[in-house]
Design a protein around this motif. Structure first.
Motif, PDB file in Angstrom:
ATOM      1  N   GLY A 195       0.814  -1.210   0.000  1.00  0.00           N
ATOM      2  CA  GLY A 195       0.000   0.000   0.000  1.00  0.00           C
ATOM      3  C   GLY A 195       0.849   1.261   0.000  1.00  0.00           C
ATOM      4  O   GLY A 195       0.554   2.233  -0.719  1.00  0.00           O
ATOM      5  N   VAL A 196       1.914   1.255   0.784  1.00  0.00           N
ATOM      6  CA  VAL A 196       2.810   2.403   0.821  1.00  0.00           C
ATOM      7  C   VAL A 196       3.474   2.602  -0.538  1.00  0.00           C
ATOM      8  O   VAL A 196       3.559   3.731  -1.056  1.00  0.00           O
ATOM      9  CB  VAL A 196       3.875   2.233   1.929  1.00  0.00           C
ATOM     10  N   GLU A 197       3.930   1.503  -1.136  1.00  0.00           N
ATOM     11  CA  GLU A 197       4.554   1.600  -2.455  1.00  0.00           C
ATOM     12  C   GLU A 197       3.566   2.107  -3.495  1.00  0.00           C
ATOM     13  O   GLU A 197       3.919   2.890  -4.387  1.00  0.00           O
ATOM     14  CB  GLU A 197       5.118   0.235  -2.874  1.00  0.00           C
ATOM     15  N   ARG A 198       2.329   1.656  -3.379  1.00  0.00           N
ATOM     16  CA  ARG A 198       1.296   2.105  -4.327  1.00  0.00           C
ATOM     17  C   ARG A 198       1.067   3.611  -4.199  1.00  0.00           C
ATOM     18  O   ARG A 198       0.917   4.314  -5.213  1.00  0.00           O
ATOM     19  CB  ARG A 198       0.000   1.342  -4.072  1.00  0.00           C
ATOM     20  N   ALA A 199       1.051   4.119  -2.967  1.00  0.00           N
ATOM     21  CA  ALA A 199       0.844   5.553  -2.757  1.00  0.00           C
ATOM     22  C   ALA A 199       2.003   6.356  -3.344  1.00  0.00           C
ATOM     23  O   ALA A 199       1.792   7.371  -4.035  1.00  0.00           O
ATOM     24  CB  ALA A 199       0.685   5.845  -1.264  1.00  0.00           C
ATOM     25  N   PHE A 200       3.225   5.903  -3.087  1.00  0.00           N
ATOM     26  CA  PHE A 200       4.378   6.635  -3.620  1.00  0.00           C
ATOM     27  C   PHE A 200       4.438   6.539  -5.143  1.00  0.00           C
ATOM     28  O   PHE A 200       4.867   7.493  -5.822  1.00  0.00           O
ATOM     29  CB  PHE A 200       5.673   6.119  -2.992  1.00  0.00           C
ATOM     30  N   ALA A 201       4.008   5.413  -5.676  1.00  0.00           N
ATOM     31  CA  ALA A 201       3.980   5.275  -7.134  1.00  0.00           C
ATOM     32  C   ALA A 201       3.016   6.280  -7.753  1.00  0.00           C
ATOM     33  O   ALA A 201       3.278   6.856  -8.823  1.00  0.00           O
ATOM     34  CB  ALA A 201       3.579   3.854  -7.519  1.00  0.00           C
ATOM     35  N   LYS A 202       1.894   6.503  -7.082  1.00  0.00           N
ATOM     36  CA  LYS A 202       0.938   7.499  -7.583  1.00  0.00           C
ATOM     37  C   LYS A 202       1.523   8.908  -7.480  1.00  0.00           C
ATOM     38  O   LYS A 202       1.367   9.726  -8.402  1.00  0.00           O
ATOM     39  CB  LYS A 202      -0.376   7.407  -6.801  1.00  0.00           C
ATOM     40  N   LEU A 203       2.201   9.188  -6.380  1.00  0.00           N
ATOM     41  CA  LEU A 203       2.847  10.489  -6.234  1.00  0.00           C
ATOM     42  C   LEU A 203       3.939  10.687  -7.285  1.00  0.00           C
ATOM     43  O   LEU A 203       4.185  11.810  -7.732  1.00  0.00           O
ATOM     44  CB  LEU A 203       3.437  10.636  -4.829  1.00  0.00           C
TER      45      LEU A 203
END
Length: 357
Positions: A195-203
């Protein structure tokens, strides 16, 4: 006669002393501090003769922590975000506040039943519900208009620089909502590495177009100066710029992250008796409703809601601009104090490393 003169002199001396007395209150500045000055400071001074000094900081939690740890506290009260209050309290940096000091609602409802759930803790009393939203300059998008949190991340459909606060908090939550995660699933997702990686990927998709801000007054200025086409911001700041200053700014509540903000007393603060008197006064039903006349933050007491009316211009209904308005809560996320208390250090390190790359 002599007795009367003595008493009169004593009363005059007491009045002069009260008038000379000062109470330093640290807050965030700008339109928000103005709302506090009008709703709390001026009426308190009129009632007590105590001058309230408005001290401004980008984030009052930071200097408060430093002052207490240095043993040199210069302010009696500070306005901080809920999560920061919990962290400072856990570290033993705040005075405990006896909830019995708070006034009951006008209809007799006990104060602790009248405050919204969780609004009063051992070291903190909430005054407002605020939210981080995003806003855009209407002149930048003459045709299609941004309406959802996904549009904040859509550089192709809505080109232009973006303003984001220089912190992982809210950015990670908004990134996941923009990526299709339902608000009620956001924190469960952020508890996982995926989930954290997904958020940073979106950023990552907008990182090269981001202008970072740190103080609440900056987002409206970034929009006004044309440095960004859209920016996250505290909802009240955009309201003030759009309504009071007639800027062409539009608030988007879809994907908002809302939370409490309120008062604490730093450990070892000067003039604590007056500080408690101020807290009792400022958190009354009418005072909290009065603050909403100056800025579009929802009051933290149930009894204050029906008293919220028009903006200071005498024309603008404040209700629709509140984070707590029904329409504004359709896609909205209450910030998790528990999550950020547990993960703030770790995710801040991750965020800073991401910024540096």
């Amino acid at each position: 006669m002599k007795r009367t003169l003595i008493l009169t002199s004593a009363l005059v001396a007491a009045g002069v002393a009260a008038q000379a007395e000062e109470l330093a209150v640290m807050s965030w500045g700008g339109a928000y501090s103005k709302s506090q000055v009008e709703a709390y400071h001026k009426p308190f001074t009129e009632k007590t003769g105590v001058t309230v000094i408005d001290v401004v900081a980008d984030n009052p939690a930071t200097p408060i922590k430093a002052q207490v740890e240095a043993g040199n506290v210069s302010v009696s009260i500070a306005d901080v975000e809920y999560a920061d209050a919990m962290a400072l309290c856990d570290e033993g940096l705040l005075e405990e506040i006896d909830p019995s000091i708070f006034a009951d609602a006008p209809d007799g409802t006990p104060a602790m039943e009248d405050f919204l759930p969780g609004a009063v803790t051992d070291c903190f009393v909430a005054t407002i519900v605020f939210s981080t939203i995003y806003a855009y300059d209407d002149t930048k998008f003459p045709d299609a208009k941004p309406t959802t949190i996904a549009d904040l991340f859509d550089l192709e459909g809505f080109p232009g620089k973006r303003g984001l606060r220089k912190t992982p908090k809210v950015n990670l939550e908004m990134a996941l909502m923009a990526d299709g995660v339902a608000p009620e699933e956001v924190y469960d997702m952020l508890e996982t590495d995926e989930g954290v990686e997904r958020a940073f990927a979106k950023l990552d998709t907008i990182k090269d177009e981001v202008v970072w801000w740190e103080a609440g007054a900056q987002p409206p200025q970034l929009l006004a100066d044309g440095e960004v086409a859209m920016t996250t911001a505290y909802n009240g700041r955009i309201f003030s710029a759009a309504v009071a200053e007639e800027k062409p700014f539009v608030s988007v509540f879809n994907g908002q992250v809302y939370e409490y903000d309120g008062y604490v007393i730093p450990l070892g603060a000067p003039n604590q008796e007056r500080a408690l008197e101020f807290l009792t006064f400022a958190t009354q039903t009418q005072q909290l409703a009065d603050q909403a006349k100056w800025i579009s933050y929802g009051p933290a007491r149930k009894s204050s809601g029906p008293l919220v009316g028009l903006y200071e211009d005498g024309e603008t209904e404040m209700g629709p601009y509140m984070p707590t308005a029904e329409a504004n809560l359709e896609v909205a996320l209450p910030s998790s104090v528990e999550f950020w208390a547990d993960r703030n250090v770790e995710l801040s390190e991750r965020f800073n490393a991401w910024l540096a790359n």
